[in-house]
Write an enzyme that holds these catalytic residues in place. Structure first.
Site, PDB file in Angstrom:
ATOM      1  N   HIS A 192      41.537  36.637  39.004  1.00  0.00           N
ATOM      2  CA  HIS A 192      42.903  37.093  38.795  1.00  0.00           C
ATOM      3  C   HIS A 192      43.274  38.180  39.787  1.00  0.00           C
ATOM      4  O   HIS A 192      42.416  38.795  40.425  1.00  0.00           O
ATOM      5  CB  HIS A 192      43.072  37.630  37.364  1.00  0.00           C
ATOM      6  CG  HIS A 192      42.249  38.854  37.097  1.00  0.00           C
ATOM      7  ND1 HIS A 192      40.919  38.807  36.756  1.00  0.00           N
ATOM      8  CD2 HIS A 192      42.570  40.186  37.126  1.00  0.00           C
ATOM      9  CE1 HIS A 192      40.457  40.021  36.585  1.00  0.00           C
ATOM     10  NE2 HIS A 192      41.440  40.889  36.805  1.00  0.00           N
ATOM     11  N   HIS A 250      35.910  40.008  36.309  1.00  0.00           N
ATOM     12  CA  HIS A 250      35.131  40.970  35.540  1.00  0.00           C
ATOM     13  C   HIS A 250      34.035  40.252  34.762  1.00  0.00           C
ATOM     14  O   HIS A 250      34.226  39.126  34.292  1.00  0.00           O
ATOM     15  CB  HIS A 250      36.018  41.730  34.552  1.00  0.00           C
ATOM     16  CG  HIS A 250      37.216  42.359  35.177  1.00  0.00           C
ATOM     17  ND1 HIS A 250      37.133  43.307  36.171  1.00  0.00           N
ATOM     18  CD2 HIS A 250      38.540  42.174  34.943  1.00  0.00           C
ATOM     19  CE1 HIS A 250      38.355  43.688  36.519  1.00  0.00           C
ATOM     20  NE2 HIS A 250      39.218  43.007  35.790  1.00  0.00           N
ATOM     21  N   GLU A 287      40.695  41.674  29.325  1.00  0.00           N
ATOM     22  CA  GLU A 287      41.919  42.452  29.379  1.00  0.00           C
ATOM     23  C   GLU A 287      43.134  41.577  29.117  1.00  0.00           C
ATOM     24  O   GLU A 287      43.021  40.350  28.981  1.00  0.00           O
ATOM     25  CB  GLU A 287      42.055  43.132  30.750  1.00  0.00           C
ATOM     26  CG  GLU A 287      42.136  42.148  31.909  1.00  0.00           C
ATOM     27  CD  GLU A 287      42.095  42.845  33.265  1.00  0.00           C
ATOM     28  OE1 GLU A 287      42.945  43.724  33.519  1.00  0.00           O
ATOM     29  OE2 GLU A 287      41.216  42.510  34.074  1.00  0.00           O
ATOM     30  N   ARG A 312      35.245  42.422  43.413  1.00  0.00           N
ATOM     31  CA  ARG A 312      36.253  41.927  44.344  1.00  0.00           C
ATOM     32  C   ARG A 312      35.717  40.697  45.082  1.00  0.00           C
ATOM     33  O   ARG A 312      34.623  40.730  45.640  1.00  0.00           O
ATOM     34  CB  ARG A 312      36.635  42.993  45.374  1.00  0.00           C
ATOM     35  CG  ARG A 312      37.291  44.224  44.795  1.00  0.00           C
ATOM     36  CD  ARG A 312      37.859  45.117  45.907  1.00  0.00           C
ATOM     37  NE  ARG A 312      38.154  46.443  45.380  1.00  0.00           N
ATOM     38  CZ  ARG A 312      37.340  47.484  45.505  1.00  0.00           C
ATOM     39  NH1 ARG A 312      36.206  47.360  46.170  1.00  0.00           N
ATOM     40  NH2 ARG A 312      37.666  48.645  44.994  1.00  0.00           N
TER      41      ARG A 312
END
Length: 315
Positions: free
Chosen positions: A172, A97, A115, A192
């Protein structure tokens, strides 16, 4: 009505890697056996929680944020956080991200996405991907182009109760057989890098975002160090997992009764196990596993009673 809790109805998202644990573990009415995400506390346009009952019943969380800003007392332009429960019945794509600065420029003003994960449950030996072994951007790109995933990716075995902080820029992925509660910035931007060459029910592969993904990945990987702290307050053990400029995330493990002082900010609460009651000056509110609610600014002092495990977050 800042002295009443705001209970929310979640929004469910079907995913190619989703399953049925959200129904089996939380008794949610999910749309299919490929349900991957419960957006439990969300004001993001791609899936907004709805106020379940009370004076604001039927409002979307984003509408409540705009119409009743005194309930939150925040300087943020939009609701800053998003709480999810994820059921990975298959491997998630290897992804990354962007941070706020990159997303503002490249994603139409979207927030970046830092996150964190609390592992709710998992199969024995389940693994996540957390980081990589490349020493430079050039080496990272070469290994991606060559498909050298076993050499590139770092895998970590997980167990229930583990916590992982995943800053923007961290490569991740959740592995098969893992359920997590995720606290994140309110963003839906994912790049992705690799998706195991999977195809959907129409035979199409999902889109990859290699250029952007490579650009924003932190190289070399920097592991996010977290130092947990715990204290006992009445019948509750309070464990702080992380507290920074993005969010504070805690676990409250209540066994008995605990009185809490008035919170200094609005707080997001998710009951991940057990049952009990929340009580303040307005009355008593039953709590059970799978409930998600906000205690608004001005909620006042309150107490928790029962056997409860909650994940708590706030700005």
């Amino acid at each position: 009505m800042a002295n009443q809790p705001i209970f929310l109805e979640p929004v469910f998202q079907e995913r190619i890697w989703g399953g049925k644990q959200l129904r089996e573990q939380f008794n949610y009415d999910i749309p299919s056996d490929r349900t991957g995400e419960c957006w439990a506390v969300s004001a993001h346009p791609n899936g907004q929680s709805i106020v379940h009952y009370g004076p604001y019943k039927g409002l979307k969380l984003g509408e409540l944020w705009d119409q009743q800003p005194q309930l939150f007392g925040s300087s943020a332009v939009k609701f800053p956080l998003l709480t999810k429960i994820l059921d990975a019945s298959d491997d998630l794509s290897v992804q990354v991200h962007p941070d706020d600065a990159y997303a503002q420029v490249n994603e139409n003003g979207e927030l970046g996405k830092t996150e964190c994960w609390y592992i709710l449950g998992c199969e024995p030996g389940a693994e996540i991907i957390y980081g990589h072994h490349a020493a430079s951007k050039e080496q990272f790109k070469q290994m991606v182009d060559a498909g050298e995933w076993d050499k590139l990716l770092t895998k970590v075995t997980v167990k229930p109760g583990d916590f992982f902080y995943v800053p923007s820029g961290t490569l991740h992925a959740l592995g098969k057989g893992i359920q997590v509660l995720e606290t994140q910035q309110s963003s839906d931007t994912t790049y992705r890098i690799y998706d195991y060459d999977r195809t959907d029910d129409k035979g199409a592969k999902r889109e990859l975002h290699l250029d952007k993904g490579i650009e924003v990945t932190t190289v070399p990987h920097v592991g996010a160090e977290t130092t947990f702290s715990s204290e006992t307050l009445g019948g509750t053990e309070v464990t702080t997992f992380v507290s920074n400029s993005f969010f504070t995330v805690q676990k409250w493990n209540t066994n008995g009764e605990t009185s809490f002082p008035e919170p200094a900010t609005f707080i997001i609460c998710s009951v991940i196990d057990g049952s009990g009651e929340l009580e303040n000056s307005t009355g008593s509110y039953p709590l059970t596993k799978g409930d998600h609610f906000i205690l608004p600014l001005g909620f006042g002092a309150f107490s928790l009673r029962g056997q409860l495990e909650l994940i708590i977050s706030h700005e």
